[in-house]
Write a protein that holds these residues in place. Structure first.
Motif, PDB file in Angstrom:
ATOM      1  N   ILE A  18       0.858  -1.183   0.000  1.00 62.36           N
ATOM      2  CA  ILE A  18       0.000   0.000   0.000  1.00 62.36           C
ATOM      3  C   ILE A  18       0.890   1.227   0.000  1.00 62.36           C
ATOM      4  CG2 ILE A  18      -1.820   1.246   1.213  1.00 62.36           C
ATOM      5  CD1 ILE A  18      -2.791  -1.373   2.374  1.00 62.36           C
ATOM      6  N   ASP A  19       0.949   1.884  -1.156  1.00 63.55           N
ATOM      7  CA  ASP A  19       1.804   3.056  -1.322  1.00 63.55           C
ATOM      8  C   ASP A  19       1.067   4.318  -0.874  1.00 63.55           C
ATOM      9  OD1 ASP A  19       4.035   4.491  -1.973  1.00 63.55           O
ATOM     10  OD2 ASP A  19       3.833   4.263  -4.148  1.00 63.55           O
ATOM     11  N   GLU A  20       1.835   5.361  -0.560  1.00 64.91           N
ATOM     12  CA  GLU A  20       1.289   6.667  -0.171  1.00 64.91           C
ATOM     13  C   GLU A  20       0.297   6.559   0.985  1.00 64.91           C
ATOM     14  OE1 GLU A  20       2.740   9.145  -1.214  1.00 64.91           O
ATOM     15  OE2 GLU A  20       3.756   8.370  -2.989  1.00 64.91           O
ATOM     16  N   ILE A  21       0.653   5.776   1.991  1.00 66.58           N
ATOM     17  CA  ILE A  21      -0.242   5.641   3.134  1.00 66.58           C
ATOM     18  C   ILE A  21      -0.402   6.958   3.886  1.00 66.58           C
ATOM     19  CG2 ILE A  21       1.578   4.890   4.732  1.00 66.58           C
ATOM     20  CD1 ILE A  21      -0.535   3.077   6.037  1.00 66.58           C
ATOM     21  N   GLY A  22       0.577   7.852   3.727  1.00 64.71           N
ATOM     22  CA  GLY A  22       0.482   9.157   4.388  1.00 64.71           C
ATOM     23  C   GLY A  22      -0.642  10.006   3.858  1.00 64.71           C
ATOM     24  N   ASN A  23      -1.161   9.691   2.661  1.00 64.82           N
ATOM     25  CA  ASN A  23      -2.273  10.445   2.076  1.00 64.82           C
ATOM     26  C   ASN A  23      -3.620   9.780   2.294  1.00 64.82           C
ATOM     27  OD1 ASN A  23      -0.377  12.268   1.063  1.00 64.82           O
ATOM     28  ND2 ASN A  23      -0.168  11.170  -0.881  1.00 64.82           N
ATOM     29  N   MET A  24      -3.642   8.696   3.056  1.00 64.67           N
ATOM     30  CA  MET A  24      -4.863   7.948   3.292  1.00 64.67           C
ATOM     31  C   MET A  24      -5.762   8.702   4.278  1.00 64.67           C
ATOM     32  SD  MET A  24      -5.067   3.973   4.545  1.00 64.67           S
ATOM     33  CE  MET A  24      -4.350   3.308   3.048  1.00 64.67           C
ATOM     34  N   THR A  25      -7.050   8.727   4.000  1.00 67.11           N
ATOM     35  CA  THR A  25      -7.984   9.438   4.876  1.00 67.11           C
ATOM     36  C   THR A  25      -8.116   8.732   6.232  1.00 67.11           C
ATOM     37  OG1 THR A  25      -9.884   8.219   4.000  1.00 67.11           O
ATOM     38  CG2 THR A  25      -9.292  10.291   2.902  1.00 67.11           C
ATOM     39  N   LEU A  26      -8.556   9.482   7.226  1.00 67.87           N
ATOM     40  CA  LEU A  26      -8.643   8.942   8.588  1.00 67.87           C
ATOM     41  C   LEU A  26      -9.639   7.782   8.680  1.00 67.87           C
ATOM     42  CD1 LEU A  26      -8.487  12.244  10.670  1.00 67.87           C
ATOM     43  CD2 LEU A  26      -6.792  10.415  10.681  1.00 67.87           C
ATOM     44  N   ASP A  27     -10.745   7.854   7.931  1.00 69.07           N
ATOM     45  CA  ASP A  27     -11.716   6.761   8.015  1.00 69.07           C
ATOM     46  C   ASP A  27     -11.148   5.468   7.446  1.00 69.07           C
ATOM     47  OD1 ASP A  27     -11.840   8.024   5.470  1.00 69.07           O
ATOM     48  OD2 ASP A  27     -13.705   6.960   5.032  1.00 69.07           O
ATOM     49  N   VAL A  28     -10.351   5.583   6.376  1.00 69.57           N
ATOM     50  CA  VAL A  28      -9.710   4.397   5.810  1.00 69.57           C
ATOM     51  C   VAL A  28      -8.628   3.887   6.755  1.00 69.57           C
ATOM     52  CG1 VAL A  28      -8.413   3.480   3.846  1.00 69.57           C
ATOM     53  CG2 VAL A  28     -10.203   5.176   3.474  1.00 69.57           C
ATOM     54  N   GLN A  29      -7.905   4.803   7.404  1.00 65.92           N
ATOM     55  CA  GLN A  29      -6.901   4.396   8.391  1.00 65.92           C
ATOM     56  C   GLN A  29      -7.534   3.545   9.485  1.00 65.92           C
ATOM     57  OE1 GLN A  29      -4.478   7.660   9.914  1.00 65.92           O
ATOM     58  NE2 GLN A  29      -4.643   8.729   7.950  1.00 65.92           N
ATOM     59  N   GLN A  30      -8.743   3.937   9.941  1.00 66.39           N
ATOM     60  CA  GLN A  30      -9.438   3.194  10.986  1.00 66.39           C
ATOM     61  C   GLN A  30      -9.787   1.782  10.519  1.00 66.39           C
ATOM     62  OE1 GLN A  30     -10.353   3.594  14.276  1.00 66.39           O
ATOM     63  NE2 GLN A  30     -11.102   1.489  14.010  1.00 66.39           N
ATOM     64  N   LYS A  31     -10.292   1.663   9.296  1.00 63.70           N
ATOM     65  CA  LYS A  31     -10.646   0.344   8.748  1.00 63.70           C
ATOM     66  C   LYS A  31      -9.405  -0.530   8.619  1.00 63.70           C
ATOM     67  CE  LYS A  31     -14.661   1.972   6.065  1.00 63.70           C
ATOM     68  NZ  LYS A  31     -14.650   3.403   6.354  1.00 63.70           N
ATOM     69  N   LEU A  32      -8.318   0.077   8.190  1.00 65.18           N
ATOM     70  CA  LEU A  32      -7.076  -0.668   8.016  1.00 65.18           C
ATOM     71  C   LEU A  32      -6.537  -1.142   9.361  1.00 65.18           C
ATOM     72  CD1 LEU A  32      -4.899  -1.631   6.040  1.00 65.18           C
ATOM     73  CD2 LEU A  32      -3.790   0.590   6.287  1.00 65.18           C
ATOM     74  N   LEU A  33      -6.611  -0.279  10.364  1.00 68.13           N
ATOM     75  CA  LEU A  33      -6.127  -0.639  11.697  1.00 68.13           C
ATOM     76  C   LEU A  33      -6.871  -1.849  12.245  1.00 68.13           C
ATOM     77  CD1 LEU A  33      -4.331   0.057  14.143  1.00 68.13           C
ATOM     78  CD2 LEU A  33      -6.154   1.579  14.925  1.00 68.13           C
ATOM     79  N   PHE A  63       0.415   4.142  13.126  1.00 62.52           N
ATOM     80  CA  PHE A  63       1.847   4.276  12.857  1.00 62.52           C
ATOM     81  C   PHE A  63       2.641   3.189  13.572  1.00 62.52           C
ATOM     82  CE2 PHE A  63       6.016   5.823  14.261  1.00 62.52           C
ATOM     83  CZ  PHE A  63       6.617   6.054  13.028  1.00 62.52           C
ATOM     84  N   TYR A  64       2.368   3.013  14.860  1.00 64.50           N
ATOM     85  CA  TYR A  64       3.137   2.018  15.614  1.00 64.50           C
ATOM     86  C   TYR A  64       2.775   0.592  15.213  1.00 64.50           C
ATOM     87  CZ  TYR A  64       4.967   5.799  18.441  1.00 64.50           C
ATOM     88  OH  TYR A  64       5.616   6.936  18.846  1.00 64.50           O
ATOM     89  N   ARG A  65       1.565   0.421  14.649  1.00 66.36           N
ATOM     90  CA  ARG A  65       1.181  -0.902  14.183  1.00 66.36           C
ATOM     91  C   ARG A  65       1.925  -1.281  12.895  1.00 66.36           C
ATOM     92  NH1 ARG A  65      -1.330  -5.299  16.245  1.00 66.36           N
ATOM     93  NH2 ARG A  65      -2.794  -3.923  17.318  1.00 66.36           N
ATOM     94  N   ILE A  66       2.144  -0.310  11.997  1.00 64.63           N
ATOM     95  CA  ILE A  66       2.750  -0.626  10.694  1.00 64.63           C
ATOM     96  C   ILE A  66       4.273  -0.536  10.702  1.00 64.63           C
ATOM     97  CG2 ILE A  66       0.681   0.166   9.483  1.00 64.63           C
ATOM     98  CD1 ILE A  66       2.184   2.689   8.717  1.00 64.63           C
TER      99      ILE A  66
END
Length: 365
Positions: free
Chosen positions: A221-236, A281-284
């Motif tokens: 998954i490239d450009e994770i820094g540009n991922m929206t917060l809602d997608v970050q939550q789903k990914l976590l 961040f600490y998870r990835i």
């Protein structure tokens, strides 16, 4: 360092092997044998004995490989004009050895004892930064932990991800890639987790998501820094449980994909601004790979160019003046900018029909 010795002179072979015990010296006496060996090895030097000139010179003249050194020319005939150097043997053995040592010092891609995998050629070179990255990529490939790759644009993050995958036990399955910056809302869930038929308007069939496609493989998954917060939550949530559901389904699926993330963003700064989840961040970042900019490894530029030319234009030679020019630039676009520059120069060279890449052909922008 690999050397092809085109000769029947065993004494010459013994002398060179004695001077360079860590080099791979291949004695070749027949043209067909030379062609076959060339398919297996890329020689750093080719030494041609004048006694075998008729056997090899025509082929070498046509192919024009780099670093051809002629031996024992000049006594009875002129040395061909495409020679790098000419020495007599045994009279000028010291001169030959000194030249090889000097040239090898300028052209080593890696230590003579190191076997570099082709997946790591983008990180070839003798700089401490290049050696560190190669070592870290090999270490990351040996485990299945989540990996975060950081580095500026053009530094080779996607190539590093590919290398980690191809050097791991998952290499027989294709690397699955997705641009995290383009994922948002329902599109993100469908892209990552898939959907069933009828899950939403336009969902006319079942679609596998990236996590399912990456089963027994790696998901980059490239450009994770540009991922929206809602997608970050789903990914976590998936990272924590290794479980997910396709959109519209209540069937729980499990993933064993190895997760690799990359970004050129300052994630610590984004965390401070509330734009990136600290827990994610600490998870990835179980494994952290930080790629250097090209300006911090300028000494590797000749090796990077050599590898690129071998891929796109094997008969093209980089002049010493061009090498100095390339090393004088800071390369804000990093390796990608260097590669594009060389490709443009090669295209210009093809128009002239030459094989020497000179500074006038190099446009840096």
């Amino acid at each position: 360092m690999t050397v092809f010795l085109l000769s029947e002179n065993q004494s010459l072979l013994s002398n060179i092997e004695g001077e360079f015990p860590n080099w791979h010296i291949i004695l070749v006496a027949e043209l067909l044998e030379f062609v076959n060996e060339s398919r297996k090895f890329s020689p750093d030097f080719i030494l041609l004995d004048s006694d075998l000139e008729r056997r090899f010179a025509g082929y070498l003249f046509e192919k024009r490989p780099r670093k051809i050194i002629f031996l024992n020319f000049g006594k009875y005939r002129n040395c061909p004009d495409f020679a790098e150097k000419s020495f007599s043997f045994p009279d000028d053995l010291d001169g030959l050895v000194d030249f090889l040592k000097k040239s090898a010092g300028q052209n080593y891609i890696f230590d003579s004892t190191e076997k570099i995998p082709p997946e790591l050629l983008l990180f070839a070179g003798n700089s401490s930064a290049a050696k560190k990255i190669r070592s870290e990529i090999l270490a990351c490939a040996k485990n299945d932990d989540t990996l975060l790759i950081l580095g500026p644009n053009g530094s080779g993050k996607s190539k590093a991800a590919e290398a980690v995958h191809k050097l791991s036990w998952r290499k027989n399955k294709a690397l699955v890639q997705v641009d995290g910056g383009r994922l948002s809302g329902d599109l993100a869930e469908s892209e990552l987790f898939g959907h069933i038929k009828g899950a939403f308007t336009g969902a006319d069939r079942f679609r596998k998501g990236k996590f399912l496609l990456a089963q027994d493989s790696s998901l980059f998954i490239d450009e994770i820094g540009n991922m929206t917060l809602d997608v970050q939550q789903k990914l976590l949530s998936v990272l924590s449980s290794k479980k997910f559901e396709a959109v519209g389904s209540d069937v729980e699926l499990t993933t064993n994909a190895r997760l690799i993330f990359a970004t050129n963003s300052d994630l610590k700064k984004k965390i401070a601004l509330g734009e990136f989840r600290e827990d994610l961040f600490y998870r990835i970042a179980n494994n952290l790979l930080i790629l250097p900019s090209l300006k911090d490894r300028k000494e590797d530029i000749p090796f990077l160019v050599k590898n690129l030319l071998e891929e796109i234009a094997p008969n093209v030679i980089l002049s010493d003046e061009s090498s100095l020019l390339l090393k004088s630039f800071d390369w804000p676009g990093n390796v990608r900018q260097l590669e594009n520059t060389i490709k443009r120069a090669v295209n210009s060279l093809k128009l002239s029909g030459g094989n020497l890449l000179t500074p006038d052909l190099i446009e840096i922008f």
